[in-house]
Design a protein around this motif. Structure first.
Motif, mmCIF file in Angstrom:
data_model
loop_
_atom_site.group_PDB
_atom_site.id
_atom_site.type_symbol
_atom_site.label_atom_id
_atom_site.label_comp_id
_atom_site.label_asym_id
_atom_site.label_seq_id
_atom_site.Cartn_x
_atom_site.Cartn_y
_atom_site.Cartn_z
ATOM 1 N N LYS A 80 0.826 -1.213 0.000
ATOM 2 C CA LYS A 80 0.000 0.000 0.000
ATOM 3 C C LYS A 80 0.860 1.261 0.000
ATOM 4 N N ALA A 81 0.215 2.384 -0.272
ATOM 5 C CA ALA A 81 0.897 3.680 -0.263
ATOM 6 C C ALA A 81 -0.125 4.772 -0.006
ATOM 7 N N ILE A 82 0.348 5.906 0.483
ATOM 8 C CA ILE A 82 -0.484 7.110 0.586
ATOM 9 C C ILE A 82 -0.113 7.995 -0.600
ATOM 10 N N THR A 83 -1.101 8.444 -1.345
ATOM 11 C CA THR A 83 -0.816 9.235 -2.549
ATOM 12 C C THR A 83 -1.775 10.399 -2.696
ATOM 13 N N MET A 84 -1.289 11.497 -3.257
ATOM 14 C CA MET A 84 -2.191 12.548 -3.748
ATOM 15 C C MET A 84 -3.100 11.918 -4.786
ATOM 16 N N GLY A 85 -4.327 12.383 -4.881
ATOM 17 C CA GLY A 85 -5.242 11.860 -5.880
ATOM 18 C C GLY A 85 -5.109 12.575 -7.213
ATOM 19 N N ILE A 86 -5.738 12.008 -8.226
ATOM 20 C CA ILE A 86 -5.722 12.639 -9.551
ATOM 21 C C ILE A 86 -6.422 13.992 -9.497
ATOM 22 N N GLY A 87 -7.506 14.069 -8.710
ATOM 23 C CA GLY A 87 -8.203 15.343 -8.550
ATOM 24 C C GLY A 87 -7.313 16.392 -7.922
ATOM 25 N N THR A 88 -6.476 15.984 -6.979
ATOM 26 C CA THR A 88 -5.532 16.905 -6.332
ATOM 27 C C THR A 88 -4.515 17.413 -7.349
ATOM 28 N N ILE A 89 -3.996 16.491 -8.146
ATOM 29 C CA ILE A 89 -3.011 16.855 -9.164
ATOM 30 C C ILE A 89 -3.609 17.836 -10.170
ATOM 31 N N PHE A 90 -4.860 17.577 -10.565
ATOM 32 C CA PHE A 90 -5.536 18.445 -11.545
ATOM 33 C C PHE A 90 -5.609 19.906 -11.105
#
Length: 645
Positions: free
Chosen positions: A198-208
């Protein structure tokens, strides 16, 4: 007019793409863009908010930013950073942690304030992750949003750790890693089983939400997924395709990563081409494969229907072009990889003279020689050439720990059977066993264990070379220092490696050199070994007369194969020769069944080699040539820095 031509050329591309000659140039351009942004916002009295990525892709960008900080007074005092992701669970001081990565590759070398650094926390309790992720998003918003977000791309198409299936509006969260992502990370963790799931990641919406997004990709390895991300349909199966939905993104690529985009791979589909012999050969093979017709059956109508009317008009008629390309392929096939004595060599890939050549095979790992060119190796020996093999590295990192104990136990028992005192050896054995019981994932072995692993690989290499028919005096173990130093230091100096390579070349003075051109090797060993050899050859060419008659052939097989249009020498193998090659590979028992570092190809090395060799033969047959059991393929390297003659 130029603008219209460019738009036509890039019409398959659904977002902006900028391509540079190599990773070095591209990285400096990205770093300069970041530096300009920081200086502009600092001058206006504003903070700069950067979204940062980890992994191999941005390393040179960070190196250039460090250089600009030290040499050009670029200050990071007003910079706030938010990293994309972190493995979970992960301690910040672990060698694989992104906290440590960012410190070692950027933060420890610039004047950024520690309170302005934000990296997802891999030490959280699971029940605290949701609130933490919401707060991470809040901090980005409070900072004014991301001015610029750097991205790499995984081979699953992930950005950050947003794996296939991620939603385009997803926020920062805990995710499950794709199996391919974990396989790609396996070397850093000492095996896939040690890679967090597993990992903690920024979401695609955050990146957008970033004001500007730069996705970077280097190397041929990334070319297939780049083509999908840039030219493919938007799909959750390739998360990077969601970037097509934003107007503030740019892909920055080196030529290798861009190589499968239509404008580079099949340029005749989007623009008028300069029809060189190489381009014609590639286009005809492409057309033959696309419509599944042998080359000699292609017609003018086939050309016209598939974007190649210009070629038929300029160089045609079609049949004349077909004959030329067919002959080029036919002339690449030879059963005499050392040259055929007393034969007209004007249409052969190798020279007839001298009839007996000194052939030197460089093998980065101790089994690359037989895996990649075992059939050619055996044939060169049988045809009477003075064949040498040089194993460039010990390959000791690719031996299972259990093999070490097994071999030392054998040595103890053997010495006892001879009535020898084994107390010292048994003491060493206990030291090894104690270390291995406490060994952490990816921890460097103690020297004695490294030596045993090297001995195992060496004994197997000798067995494989002997099976190919080589005398012991023609087997050379180079143990290049970079390989051992690389376990402790980043980017070790290779000057001593070049000197050792020059000494061996001067000793043998080969007419032929064979070297691994399999740069998809996940270890990176192949490309380093090739660069060392290339540097050694280039230095010797300034003073040594024999180098003028020395040809360098590149082989592949362990990790990939040459595209058919690039192949300059194809050595056919009979069913019996395929079997003999297999048995030569079998001498490497430590690499059989389940190698330590298999990469993302789960097949055993002998299976990969056989199937790739068979596929090459099938490719030739489908183009209308003879139907061989298998083929080993080679490309000649010219020292003007180019492949090809």
């Amino acid at each position: 007019m130029a603008r219209l031509n460019f738009l036509e050329e890039t019409r398959f591309e659904k977002l902006p793409v900028r391509v540079y000659k190599n990773e070095d140039i591209a990285s400096k351009k990205v770093a300069q863009k970041i530096a300009d942004l920081i200086r502009s916002k600092t001058k206006a009295g504003e903070k700069t908010v950067l979204g940062l990525a980890t992994g191999a892709t941005p390393v040179q960008v960070y190196e250039e930013l460090i250089r600009m900080h030290k040499e050009e007074n670029l200050s990071f005092e007003s910079v706030i950073t938010f990293n994309l992701d972190e493995y979970y669970p992960m301690q910040p001081d672990a060698s694989q942690s992104y906290v440590r990565f960012m410190d070692e590759n950027l933060f420890n070398h610039i004047d950024i304030r520690r309170e302005n650094i934000h990296i997802p926390d891999g030490t959280l309790e699971k029940e605290d992750i949701t609130d933490y992720c919401l707060n991470y998003e809040k901090k980005i918003t409070e900072a004014g949003g991301l001015d610029l977000q750097l991205l790499g791309i995984g081979r699953t198409g992930h950005i950050g750790f947003n794996e296939p299936g991620s939603a385009p509006n997803s926020g920062t969260r805990l995710v499950t890693l794709d199996d391919l992502t974990r396989r790609d990370a396996s070397r850093d963790f000492g095996g896939k089983e040690n890679v967090p799931t597993k990992a903690i990641t920024m979401g695609i919406g955050t990146i957008f939400k970033a004001h500007e997004i730069i996705l970077m990709a280097w190397s041929k390895k990334k070319a297939p997924i780049i083509k999908k991300a840039v030219e493919g349909e938007i799909s959750g199966e390739v998360p990077a395709t969601y970037l097509q939905l934003t107007d503030n993104v740019e892909f920055v690529l080196d030529r290798a990563a861009a190589s499968e985009l239509t404008r580079f791979d099949t340029p005749w589909l989007v623009k008028d081409c300069k029809w060189t012999d190489e381009q014609i050969k590639k286009a005809i093979i492409w057309l033959s494969n696309k419509i599944q017709k042998p080359i000699l059956k292609l017609t003018d109508e086939d050309y016209n229907s598939h974007g190649m009317a210009e070629l038929a008009t300029e160089k045609g008629p079609a049949y004349n072009i077909n004959i030329k390309v067919f002959n080029q392929l036919q002339h690449s096939i030879t059963g005499w990889p050392g040259g055929k004595p007393d034969a007209d060599d004007s249409q052969r890939p190798e020279r007839a003279i001298p009839a007996t050549k000194r052939s030197l095979i460089f093998s980065p790992h101790p089994d690359d020689d037989v895996i990649s060119m075992g059939g050619t190796f055996i044939r060169l020996v049988e045809q009477g050439h003075d064949v040498h093999v040089a194993y460039q590295t010990s390959g000791n990192t690719a031996v299972w720990d259990t093999d070490v104990l097994r071999y030392v136990e054998f040595a103890i028992d053997f010495d006892k059977s001879l009535g020898k005192n084994t107390s010292e050896l048994e003491e060493t054995y206990e030291e090894m066993r104690t270390f291995l019981e406490k060994k952490q994932p990816n921890q460097v072995d103690i020297e004695k264990i490294q030596q045993v692993k090297a001995f195992i690989r060496k004994s197997e290499a000798i067995a494989g070379a002997r099976y190919a028919g080589l005398e012991d005096k023609n087997i050379h173990f180079m143990a290049l220092p970079f390989y051992e130093k690389g376990k402790y230091v980043k980017n070790p100096d290779t000057e001593k490696d070049v000197e050792l390579t020059m000494e061996l070349l001067q000793q043998i003075k080969p007419h032929q050199v064979f070297a691994a051109g399999d740069f998809a090797d996940p270890h990176g060993t192949h490309i380093i070994c090739f660069e060392i050899l290339k540097e050694a050859m280039q230095r010797l060419q300034k003073t040594e007369e024999w180098t003028k008659d020395c040809w360098l052939w590149m082989y592949r097989g362990a990790w990939q194969e040459f595209p058919t249009h690039e192949i300059e020498m194809a050595v056919p193998l009979s069913p019996n020769e395929v079997k003999r090659k297999r048995h030569a590979i079998f001498q490497h028992q430590s690499q059989k069944d389940s190698p330590v570092f298999p990469g993302d190809d789960e097949r055993e090395f002998w299976v990969r080699a056989e199937e790739r060799n068979r596929e090459t033969a099938v490719d030739y047959h489908n183009l209308g040539l003879a139907n061989y059991e298998a083929m080993e393929a080679f490309v000649r390297w010219k020292f003007d820095g180019k492949k090809k003659k």
